[in-house]
Design an enzyme around this catalytic site. Structure first.
Site, mmCIF file in Angstrom:
data_model
loop_
_atom_site.group_PDB
_atom_site.id
_atom_site.type_symbol
_atom_site.label_atom_id
_atom_site.label_comp_id
_atom_site.label_asym_id
_atom_site.label_seq_id
_atom_site.Cartn_x
_atom_site.Cartn_y
_atom_site.Cartn_z
ATOM 1 N N ARG A 29 -19.125 62.885 -6.048
ATOM 2 C CA ARG A 29 -20.058 61.803 -5.738
ATOM 3 C C ARG A 29 -19.421 60.859 -4.735
ATOM 4 O O ARG A 29 -18.264 60.472 -4.868
ATOM 5 C CB ARG A 29 -20.448 61.028 -6.990
ATOM 6 N N ARG A 84 -27.975 61.385 -5.130
ATOM 7 C CA ARG A 84 -26.610 61.469 -5.649
ATOM 8 C C ARG A 84 -26.349 62.821 -6.273
ATOM 9 O O ARG A 84 -27.233 63.439 -6.854
ATOM 10 C CB ARG A 84 -26.325 60.361 -6.647
ATOM 11 N N ASP A 94 -24.849 61.240 -11.500
ATOM 12 C CA ASP A 94 -24.878 59.857 -11.952
ATOM 13 C C ASP A 94 -24.725 59.889 -13.462
ATOM 14 O O ASP A 94 -25.481 60.579 -14.149
ATOM 15 C CB ASP A 94 -26.199 59.201 -11.560
ATOM 16 N N ASP A 119 -24.355 57.466 -16.869
ATOM 17 C CA ASP A 119 -24.536 56.119 -17.392
ATOM 18 C C ASP A 119 -24.334 56.093 -18.897
ATOM 19 O O ASP A 119 -24.733 57.030 -19.598
ATOM 20 C CB ASP A 119 -25.946 55.601 -17.100
#
Length: 165
Positions: A87, A96, A99, A101
């Site tokens: 990334r 992207r 990702d 989270d």
């Protein structure tokens, strides 16, 4: 004495390259690197891109895991995994490769620069609620039912990623 394990929810997204493959690879790396023992992972969903940038659809998934890392240590390890997977910094809400989270960390509430727990947009995004409700329909976060929130959200365009032919 080892640190106690905490249940965490993780959100995963990708829309570059083999997006579903990127998610599967990230899940395997999270587990093999000891960031969290993956206890459950949702199906991979195709979702419309979020934000103002024109880009391909996303592959999204959620996972539940058990971690012994503190919240900021887990966040740092996830960001390092993103970099290791390739990334690169890009514009906010842009395309992207991966990702990662933290959606929630046990029952912990935190609102500090760089980390808000539970994730401040968790209950606003179908690409999180639909896969999270799939693997944890009885989960309540900050007093809210994930299943009820998933039933109430506009899920237009959110579908299980089609199998390869």
């Amino acid at each position: 004495m080892p640190a106690p394990e905490t249940l965490v929810g993780l959100g995963l997204g990708s829309n570059l390259g083999d997006a579903p493959g990127n998610i599967r690879h990230a899940l395997a790396e999270i587990d093999s690197r000891g960031l969290a023992k993956i206890a459950a992972a949702s199906k991979i969903y195709r979702t419309p891109p979020w934000g103002p940038v024109a880009q391909p659809p996303f592959a999204n998934a959620c996972a539940l895991g058990l971690t012994t890392l503190a919240p900021y240590a887990l966040l740092a390890a996830l960001k390092e995994l993103e970099r290791a997977m390739g990334r690169e910094a890009s514009e906010r809400w842009g395309p992207r490769l991966i990702d990662l989270d933290i959606l929630f960390y046990g029952e912990r509430s935190l609102d500090e620069p760089g980390l808000t727990l539970p994730h401040k947009h968790l209950f606003e995004r179908a690409f999180v609620l639909i896969p999270l409700a799939e693997i944890a329909p009885d989960l309540h976060i900050a007093g809210r039912s994930v299943a009820k929130a998933a039933q109430a959200i506009d899920a237009a365009g959110v579908e299980i990623w089609p199998a390869r032919d």
